[in-house]
Motif scaffolding. Structure first.
Motif, mmCIF file in Angstrom:
data_model
loop_
_atom_site.group_PDB
_atom_site.id
_atom_site.type_symbol
_atom_site.label_atom_id
_atom_site.label_comp_id
_atom_site.label_asym_id
_atom_site.label_seq_id
_atom_site.Cartn_x
_atom_site.Cartn_y
_atom_site.Cartn_z
ATOM 1 N N ARG A 408 0.796 -1.109 -0.005
ATOM 2 C CA ARG A 408 0.003 -0.191 -0.133
ATOM 3 C C ARG A 408 0.797 1.319 0.049
ATOM 4 O O ARG A 408 0.676 2.165 -0.755
ATOM 5 C CB ARG A 408 -0.797 0.224 1.116
ATOM 6 C CG ARG A 408 -2.057 -0.965 1.125
ATOM 7 C CD ARG A 408 -3.177 -0.664 2.179
ATOM 8 N NE ARG A 408 -2.660 -0.725 3.635
ATOM 9 C CZ ARG A 408 -2.531 -1.807 4.230
ATOM 10 N NH1 ARG A 408 -3.073 -2.935 3.698
ATOM 11 N NH2 ARG A 408 -2.158 -1.771 5.659
ATOM 12 N N ALA A 409 1.780 1.081 0.918
ATOM 13 C CA ALA A 409 2.832 2.364 0.836
ATOM 14 C C ALA A 409 3.545 2.524 -0.446
ATOM 15 O O ALA A 409 3.640 3.840 -1.118
ATOM 16 C CB ALA A 409 3.752 2.223 2.005
ATOM 17 N N ALA A 410 3.949 1.630 -1.064
ATOM 18 C CA ALA A 410 4.573 1.625 -2.524
ATOM 19 C C ALA A 410 3.647 2.164 -3.631
ATOM 20 O O ALA A 410 3.851 3.128 -4.294
ATOM 21 C CB ALA A 410 4.985 0.264 -2.890
ATOM 22 N N ARG A 453 12.287 4.904 -4.872
ATOM 23 C CA ARG A 453 11.314 5.140 -4.124
ATOM 24 C C ARG A 453 11.145 3.886 -3.173
ATOM 25 O O ARG A 453 10.649 4.061 -1.816
ATOM 26 C CB ARG A 453 10.016 5.433 -4.786
ATOM 27 C CG ARG A 453 9.757 6.809 -5.353
ATOM 28 C CD ARG A 453 8.559 6.821 -6.115
ATOM 29 N NE ARG A 453 8.944 6.769 -7.593
ATOM 30 C CZ ARG A 453 7.999 6.802 -8.570
ATOM 31 N NH1 ARG A 453 6.913 6.589 -8.406
ATOM 32 N NH2 ARG A 453 8.555 6.602 -9.819
ATOM 33 N N LEU A 454 11.198 2.758 -3.524
ATOM 34 C CA LEU A 454 11.010 1.496 -2.670
ATOM 35 C C LEU A 454 12.082 1.404 -1.784
ATOM 36 O O LEU A 454 11.954 1.222 -0.731
ATOM 37 C CB LEU A 454 11.075 0.208 -3.585
ATOM 38 C CG LEU A 454 10.039 0.005 -4.572
ATOM 39 C CD1 LEU A 454 10.176 -1.250 -5.417
ATOM 40 C CD2 LEU A 454 8.676 -0.011 -3.924
ATOM 41 N N ARG A 455 13.254 1.909 -2.025
ATOM 42 C CA ARG A 455 14.430 1.852 -1.223
ATOM 43 C C ARG A 455 14.195 2.926 -0.057
ATOM 44 O O ARG A 455 14.562 2.522 1.072
ATOM 45 C CB ARG A 455 15.800 2.226 -1.965
ATOM 46 C CG ARG A 455 17.002 2.438 -0.973
ATOM 47 C CD ARG A 455 17.339 1.363 -0.264
ATOM 48 N NE ARG A 455 18.355 1.670 0.622
ATOM 49 C CZ ARG A 455 19.793 1.496 0.215
ATOM 50 N NH1 ARG A 455 20.092 1.209 -0.876
ATOM 51 N NH2 ARG A 455 20.560 1.878 1.110
ATOM 52 N N ALA A 456 13.844 4.040 -0.259
ATOM 53 C CA ALA A 456 13.340 5.082 0.390
ATOM 54 C C ALA A 456 12.506 4.555 1.568
ATOM 55 O O ALA A 456 12.355 4.800 2.851
ATOM 56 C CB ALA A 456 12.814 6.391 0.075
ATOM 57 N N LEU A 457 11.353 3.663 1.291
ATOM 58 C CA LEU A 457 10.277 3.210 1.937
ATOM 59 C C LEU A 457 10.930 2.135 3.159
ATOM 60 O O LEU A 457 10.842 1.988 4.162
ATOM 61 C CB LEU A 457 9.147 2.541 1.449
ATOM 62 C CG LEU A 457 8.304 3.359 0.605
ATOM 63 C CD1 LEU A 457 7.329 2.519 -0.265
ATOM 64 C CD2 LEU A 457 7.543 4.273 1.690
ATOM 65 N N LEU A 458 11.775 1.279 2.408
ATOM 66 C CA LEU A 458 12.359 0.258 3.104
ATOM 67 C C LEU A 458 13.424 0.712 4.067
ATOM 68 O O LEU A 458 13.724 0.237 5.450
ATOM 69 C CB LEU A 458 13.388 -0.759 2.315
ATOM 70 C CG LEU A 458 12.422 -1.576 1.368
ATOM 71 C CD1 LEU A 458 13.261 -2.047 0.214
ATOM 72 C CD2 LEU A 458 11.920 -2.522 1.949
ATOM 73 N N ASP A 459 14.141 1.836 3.975
ATOM 74 C CA ASP A 459 15.061 2.446 4.958
ATOM 75 C C ASP A 459 14.155 3.423 5.944
ATOM 76 O O ASP A 459 14.979 3.445 7.056
ATOM 77 C CB ASP A 459 15.779 3.535 4.161
ATOM 78 C CG ASP A 459 17.123 2.923 3.376
ATOM 79 O OD1 ASP A 459 17.215 1.935 3.771
ATOM 80 O OD2 ASP A 459 17.366 3.609 2.412
ATOM 81 N N ASN A 460 12.979 3.257 5.732
ATOM 82 C CA ASN A 460 12.366 4.242 6.696
ATOM 83 C C ASN A 460 10.718 3.552 7.294
ATOM 84 O O ASN A 460 9.685 4.210 6.832
ATOM 85 C CB ASN A 460 11.896 5.562 6.116
ATOM 86 C CG ASN A 460 13.126 6.638 5.860
ATOM 87 O OD1 ASN A 460 13.633 6.927 7.026
ATOM 88 N ND2 ASN A 460 13.536 6.382 4.749
ATOM 89 N N PRO A 461 10.951 2.420 7.839
ATOM 90 C CA PRO A 461 9.492 1.691 8.287
ATOM 91 C C PRO A 461 8.879 2.534 8.880
ATOM 92 O O PRO A 461 9.341 3.405 9.864
ATOM 93 C CB PRO A 461 10.244 0.393 8.664
ATOM 94 C CG PRO A 461 11.510 0.724 9.447
ATOM 95 C CD PRO A 461 12.184 1.776 8.284
#
Length: 467
Positions: A408-410, A453-461
């Motif tokens: 959902r975040a992605a 963009r996916l990397r940014a989400l993974l780095d900031n749970p």
């Protein structure tokens, strides 16, 4: 709207997500939920019903897959309108209308292959087809008339370890999924036969079996595929007649079943007379071990297509029977759809016999590999399974993320990916992971931006684990 929800759902026995999904279906059918109605947010409804957010999310996901609901990024989940035909004078642009309206949006649901010259080759072949004999456009498909096409398929597949292959063992299908259906129709018998799949597997196995009124049972798997001892136990307990698998490229994990494990599986299959259906549609490079059709000539069925190597738009696939079962396979195809349309069969023959086509397939493979390596450059620091001969990546999420929340975040960031839940059986358990497919319909720069963009989400749970 509050009156439609089941009371005391949290205290009921059985799968609660099924009860909730059934309630929403009934409300839509009865007119209590009208088209366009916004459903409560996952957390709000879970609190109201006394169930977990994951249960609500799973019910919503099932109904979205069915087309009853639709999820809109940043707005919520709504009752969907009935599908209307979109084929008109601008049908080609409608295929990716969401991306056209949202330039920052990229779909990584399914692999999209690049054009390295195959479009021009198809157009040239279509001209040749159009200039064919007049009567060929006025006749039903026949087995004898299509023999040259089947012989072209045998030549196309000649470099693969498939065992002895004759054109009489080949049936032309409408893509790989159609191939699975035809094979199952040739195998399954009785009021409710059982088909085995790996606990995490291509959803098309389950859908094909269910359409044929078969029961689907999941079998324990490890890093090499299905566990032989678990397969044997499942066969004994269920009386299964077929086992579906993708040993070269397991979908969705990208894993590979080595020769020793395949041989163990063959021994189990022979002890119980169970048929093995091998889906080879996702392999783009050279095979790493003999196929089940080669290892067990009397039990191995093989399905492949040109969707991942040349084009998915033609919907051309191939189903191969084991020794002595060609007549069963042909009967299922001929009784189901007579055969491919004559122009499509002629086009397939031209393409497969052209030596340049294999060169194009290798160039498609090389370009897809370039995108895979780019994704690894960005996401390689995480728990990632990948191979540059596989058109998708499997990402196990770090602490702080759950797959439903991450997808959902992605999507909120304009990147569509698939949760592991989509590859698990209805009552099965899915790992905390997602599948990321390669999209070569966009430039490498656009694809790399999506990876960032996916990397940014993974780095900031999120601070709290959400489901």
């Amino acid at each position: 709207m509050s009156t439609i929800w089941p009371q005391n759902l949290g205290e009921t026995k059985g799968p609660k997500y099924k009860k909730l999904a059934d309630t929403i279906r009934s409300a839509v059918d009865d007119g209590n939920l009208l088209v366009g109605t916004k459903l409560p947010p996952v957390r709000e409804l879970s609190y109201q019903l006394g169930i977990t957010p994951g249960t609500v999310a799973r019910a919503y996901s099932i109904l979205t897959e069915e087309g009853l609901l639709q999820a809109e990024v940043g707005r919520g989940t709504f009752v969907a309108a009935k599908q209307k035909p979109v084929l008109d004078d601008v049908w080609a642009r409608q295929l990716h209308v969401h991306e056209l309206k949202n330039p920052d949006h990229i779909s990584l649901f399914s692999p999209r292959i690049p054009d390295v010259g195959q479009v021009a080759a198809i157009r040239k072949a279509l001209i040749q087809v159009s200039e064919g004999p007049e009567l060929s456009f006025l006749s039903y498909p026949t087995r004898s008339a299509y023999q040259p096409v089947r012989e072209a398929v045998v030549e196309w597949l000649s470099e693969l370890p498939l065992g002895s292959l004759n054109e009489k063992d080949v049936v032309l299908t409408h893509g790989g999924q159609s191939g699975l259906m035809v094979v199952m129709q040739a195998i399954l018998q009785g009021p409710q036969p059982t088909v085995l799949v790996e606990d995490l597997s291509y959803a098309g196995f389950r859908r094909a079996a269910e359409l044929l009124r078969a029961r689907v049972v999941g079998v324990e798997m490890d890093k090499h595929g299905v566990v032989p001892a678990s397969l044997e136990k499942a066969v004994r307990q269920s009386g299964a007649v077929a086992f579906c698998t993708s040993p070269e490229v397991h979908n969705p994990t990208g894993l590979y079943t080595p020769l020793e494990r395949r041989q163990e599986i063959v021994r189990v299959a022979r002890r119980h007379g169970i048929q093995i259906i091998e889906d080879d549609c996702y392999r783009m490079g050279d095979p790493r071990a003999p196929s089940y059709r080669s290892l067990a000539p009397e039990l191995g069925w093989h399905v492949s297509s040109i969707s991942k190597t040349l084009t998915p738009s033609l919907r051309v696939g191939f189903a191969l029977s084991p020794q002595g079962r060609g007549a069963d396979l042909r009967r299922a195809a001929e009784h189901g759809y007579f055969g491919l349309a004559q122009p499509l069969a002629a086009l397939t023959c031209i393409l497969l016999r052209d030596p340049k086509t294999k060169v194009l397939a290798r160039e498609v493979q090389a370009e897809m590999a370039r995108y895979v390596r780019s994704a690894v450059n960005t996401l390689g620091g995480f728990d990632l399974t990948w191979d540059d001969q596989v058109p998708f990546l499997w990402l196990r999420l770090p602490a702080g993320w759950r797959s439903a929340a991450f997808t959902r975040a992605a999507e909120a960031q304009g990147v569509q990916i698939r949760s592991a839940d989509e590859f698990a059986l209805r009552d099965g358990r899915a790992p905390n992971a997602v599948r990321i497919a390669v999209n070569c319909h966009v430039s490498l720069a656009v694809f790399e931006a999506a990876m960032q963009r996916l990397r940014a989400l993974l780095d900031n749970p999120p601070e709290q684990i959400s489901v």
